[in-house]
Design a protein around this motif. Structure first.
Motif, PDB file in Angstrom:
ATOM      1  N   ILE A 151       0.865  -1.180   0.000  1.00  0.00           N
ATOM      2  CA  ILE A 151       0.000   0.000   0.000  1.00  0.00           C
ATOM      3  C   ILE A 151       0.900   1.229   0.000  1.00  0.00           C
ATOM      4  O   ILE A 151       1.710   1.418   0.915  1.00  0.00           O
ATOM      5  CB  ILE A 151      -0.901   0.058   1.269  1.00  0.00           C
ATOM      6  CG1 ILE A 151      -1.538  -1.310   1.569  1.00  0.00           C
ATOM      7  CG2 ILE A 151      -1.933   1.180   1.169  1.00  0.00           C
ATOM      8  CD1 ILE A 151      -2.413  -1.872   0.468  1.00  0.00           C
ATOM      9  N   SER A 152       0.769   2.023  -1.046  1.00  0.00           N
ATOM     10  CA  SER A 152       1.568   3.235  -1.130  1.00  0.00           C
ATOM     11  C   SER A 152       0.677   4.403  -0.702  1.00  0.00           C
ATOM     12  O   SER A 152      -0.362   4.660  -1.298  1.00  0.00           O
ATOM     13  CB  SER A 152       2.028   3.374  -2.585  1.00  0.00           C
ATOM     14  OG  SER A 152       2.895   4.433  -2.679  1.00  0.00           O
ATOM     15  N   MET A 153       1.087   5.101   0.368  1.00  0.00           N
ATOM     16  CA  MET A 153       0.276   6.213   0.882  1.00  0.00           C
ATOM     17  C   MET A 153       0.559   7.480   0.065  1.00  0.00           C
ATOM     18  O   MET A 153       1.614   7.620  -0.551  1.00  0.00           O
ATOM     19  CB  MET A 153       0.606   6.482   2.359  1.00  0.00           C
ATOM     20  CG  MET A 153       0.323   5.309   3.289  1.00  0.00           C
ATOM     21  SD  MET A 153      -1.406   4.771   3.335  1.00  0.00           S
ATOM     22  CE  MET A 153      -2.232   6.175   4.096  1.00  0.00           C
TER      23      MET A 153
ATOM     24  N   HIS B 187       4.035  -4.141   7.662  1.00  0.00           N
ATOM     25  CA  HIS B 187       5.451  -3.749   7.717  1.00  0.00           C
ATOM     26  C   HIS B 187       5.585  -2.424   6.982  1.00  0.00           C
ATOM     27  O   HIS B 187       5.573  -2.387   5.755  1.00  0.00           O
ATOM     28  CB  HIS B 187       6.333  -4.821   7.066  1.00  0.00           C
ATOM     29  CG  HIS B 187       7.779  -4.516   7.251  1.00  0.00           C
ATOM     30  ND1 HIS B 187       8.553  -5.137   8.201  1.00  0.00           N
ATOM     31  CD2 HIS B 187       8.575  -3.605   6.657  1.00  0.00           C
ATOM     32  CE1 HIS B 187       9.762  -4.627   8.164  1.00  0.00           C
ATOM     33  NE2 HIS B 187       9.813  -3.703   7.236  1.00  0.00           N
ATOM     34  N   SER B 188       5.649  -1.327   7.741  1.00  0.00           N
ATOM     35  CA  SER B 188       5.665  -0.051   7.015  1.00  0.00           C
ATOM     36  C   SER B 188       7.063   0.545   6.971  1.00  0.00           C
ATOM     37  O   SER B 188       7.878   0.362   7.874  1.00  0.00           O
ATOM     38  CB  SER B 188       4.669   0.924   7.623  1.00  0.00           C
ATOM     39  OG  SER B 188       5.075   1.290   8.887  1.00  0.00           O
TER      40      SER B 188
ATOM     41  N   VAL C 143       5.269   3.661   2.757  1.00  0.00           N
ATOM     42  CA  VAL C 143       4.837   2.507   1.978  1.00  0.00           C
ATOM     43  C   VAL C 143       4.612   1.370   2.964  1.00  0.00           C
ATOM     44  O   VAL C 143       5.449   1.126   3.835  1.00  0.00           O
ATOM     45  CB  VAL C 143       5.919   2.126   0.937  1.00  0.00           C
ATOM     46  CG1 VAL C 143       5.520   0.867   0.196  1.00  0.00           C
ATOM     47  CG2 VAL C 143       6.141   3.269  -0.029  1.00  0.00           C
ATOM     48  N   ILE C 144       3.472   0.705   2.841  1.00  0.00           N
ATOM     49  CA  ILE C 144       3.137  -0.340   3.813  1.00  0.00           C
ATOM     50  C   ILE C 144       3.127  -1.704   3.138  1.00  0.00           C
ATOM     51  O   ILE C 144       2.403  -1.918   2.152  1.00  0.00           O
ATOM     52  CB  ILE C 144       1.755  -0.059   4.450  1.00  0.00           C
ATOM     53  CG1 ILE C 144       1.764   1.350   5.086  1.00  0.00           C
ATOM     54  CG2 ILE C 144       1.406  -1.114   5.489  1.00  0.00           C
ATOM     55  CD1 ILE C 144       0.387   1.848   5.478  1.00  0.00           C
ATOM     56  N   GLY C 145       3.945  -2.607   3.657  1.00  0.00           N
ATOM     57  CA  GLY C 145       3.954  -3.981   3.171  1.00  0.00           C
ATOM     58  C   GLY C 145       2.899  -4.758   3.940  1.00  0.00           C
ATOM     59  O   GLY C 145       2.803  -4.642   5.162  1.00  0.00           O
ATOM     60  N   VAL C 146       2.093  -5.527   3.215  1.00  0.00           N
ATOM     61  CA  VAL C 146       1.037  -6.319   3.863  1.00  0.00           C
ATOM     62  C   VAL C 146       1.472  -7.775   3.784  1.00  0.00           C
ATOM     63  O   VAL C 146       1.665  -8.318   2.693  1.00  0.00           O
ATOM     64  CB  VAL C 146      -0.306  -6.120   3.122  1.00  0.00           C
ATOM     65  CG1 VAL C 146      -1.407  -6.928   3.768  1.00  0.00           C
ATOM     66  CG2 VAL C 146      -0.657  -4.645   3.084  1.00  0.00           C
ATOM     67  N   ILE C 147       1.670  -8.384   4.940  1.00  0.00           N
ATOM     68  CA  ILE C 147       2.267  -9.717   4.957  1.00  0.00           C
ATOM     69  C   ILE C 147       1.317 -10.730   5.583  1.00  0.00           C
ATOM     70  O   ILE C 147       0.673 -10.439   6.592  1.00  0.00           O
ATOM     71  CB  ILE C 147       3.608  -9.658   5.724  1.00  0.00           C
ATOM     72  CG1 ILE C 147       4.578  -8.758   4.934  1.00  0.00           C
ATOM     73  CG2 ILE C 147       4.239 -11.038   5.889  1.00  0.00           C
ATOM     74  CD1 ILE C 147       5.402  -7.887   5.776  1.00  0.00           C
TER      75      ILE C 147
END
Ligand code: PEP
Ligand code: MN
Length: 344
Positions: free
Chosen positions: A3-5, A29-30, A38-42
């Motif tokens: 997810i890109s803010m 994991h941001s 940028v938020i990594g979704v794991i």
């Protein structure tokens, strides 16, 4: 998923997005970049529902599904090549960047002579190990801090940037004081504590492929560094271990175009460790240009017969100059194809 803010997303918007991701059963994991979060979704969950919901959430610019196990380094995450600026040069852009120098920093005369010779021949970065990972504990282990200081002296004398190896997490701050690029050697490609420490480091990292590592493992190691906050990673193919004994390692030449398909990170080739033999280095350098590598890292020594490590694979200063001249027409074609590719 990634997810890109938006550039000016507020803390409340970011926190709300993280909360929603957790509600869908994922871990967050941001990474706070210079421009945006940028938020990594794991984890495992309902990807489509989560993506749709997040796309409609305030503060979100883009929500993407990324199928590769490595997220931030994948082409799916970022189409444009990562360009890494070092001392006026740009690695990963329209410049074929050559790094050159001895395997080990041995003394002031050796490093200064080499630095001047490689700079005159067109190299932009000086290599030289101050901390050496040697197979035998009885072999020369490097000059450590004294070596770093000599590299800084060579930078002052020539204007070259410095790439040098960091072997342990504990040395990362010290090496970062002197180096422009932090080298992770093949033997440390999966030293995860070191990779995490380099994620926090403000210097670009040159990550060499482990001698028995797959391309996926190399990318996962690069992901460690980026996921911990440092997006500036340069990958390096340096040969892998096979049944072949005619060369020190087997140069996996296809790794370069494979990596260029899978990742936006720059990829360079090390023809010296890939072959172990000086006479084979120029041919592999030409190959590197032809297959679209972003640059080279080459071992050069003024007196290879007296080198304290890797003399047999080191070009003499004059041989390096000749090799660079012979490479010019190939680099011209390389530049034309880069410019043409950028125009498409
Ligand atoms: C080096 O660059 O001198 C070196 C030790 O390389 P690698 O880690 O690829 O063996
Ligand atoms: Mn070496």
């Amino acid at each position: 998923m990634i997810i890109s803010m938006r550039q000016h997303a507020t803390k409340q918007e970011i926190d709300y997005v993280c909360e929603r991701i957790r509600e869908f059963g994922y871990k967050v994991h941001s990474i706070e970049g210079e421009e945006r979060v940028v938020i990594g979704v794991i984890g495992v969950g309902d990807v489509t529902a989560c993506l749709e919901s997040l796309e409609a959430t305030p503060g979100v610019e883009r929500a993407m599904r990324i199928s590769a196990p490595y997220k931030f380094v994948s082409k799916e995450f970022k189409q444009e090549s990562t360009r890494i600026r070092v001392n006026g040069s740009e690695i990963g852009g329209d410049e074929f960047v050559v790094m050159a120098g001895p395997c080990s920093v041995e003394n002031e005369k050796q490093i200064l002579e080499t630095a001047e010779a490689v700079a005159a021949a067109g190299a932009k970065v000086l290599r030289g190990g101050a901390f050496k990972p040697r197979t035998s504990p009885y072999d020369f282990q490097g000059l450590a801090l004294e070596g770093l200081k000599l590299l800084a002296k060579a930078r002052e004398a020539t204007g070259l940037a410095i790439v040098t190896e960091v072997m342990s997490e504990g040395d990362a701050d010290l090496v970062a004081e002197y180096a422009d690029i932090m080298q992770v050697g093949a033997r440390n490609m999966q030293n995860f504590a070191l990779l995490k420490a380099l994620g926090k480091c403000r210097r670009p990292v040159l990550l060499k492929r482990g001698m028995s590592s797959t391309i996926k493992e190399l990318l996962m190691s690069a992901e460690y560094i980026t996921a911990h906050g440092n997006p500036n990673v340069i990958l390096c193919e340096r040969g892998i271990r096979t049944f072949e004994t005619a060369t020190r390692n087997t140069c996996d030449i296809a790794a370069v175009p494979v990596l260029r398909e899978l990742t936006h990170l720059p990829v360079i080739l090390d023809p010296s460790h890939a072959t172990g033999k000086r006479s084979l280095v120029p041919a592999l350098c030409r190959a590197a240009v032809a297959i679209g590598a972003d640059g080279l890292i080459v071992e050069v020594h003024p007196r290879p017969e007296k080198a304290m490590s890797d003399g047999a694979q080191s070009l003499r200063n004059e041989q390096f100059a000749t090799m660079m001249q012979d490479l010019e027409p190939y680099i011209r074609l390389w530049k034309e194809s880069r410019v043409a590719a950028a125009a498409v």
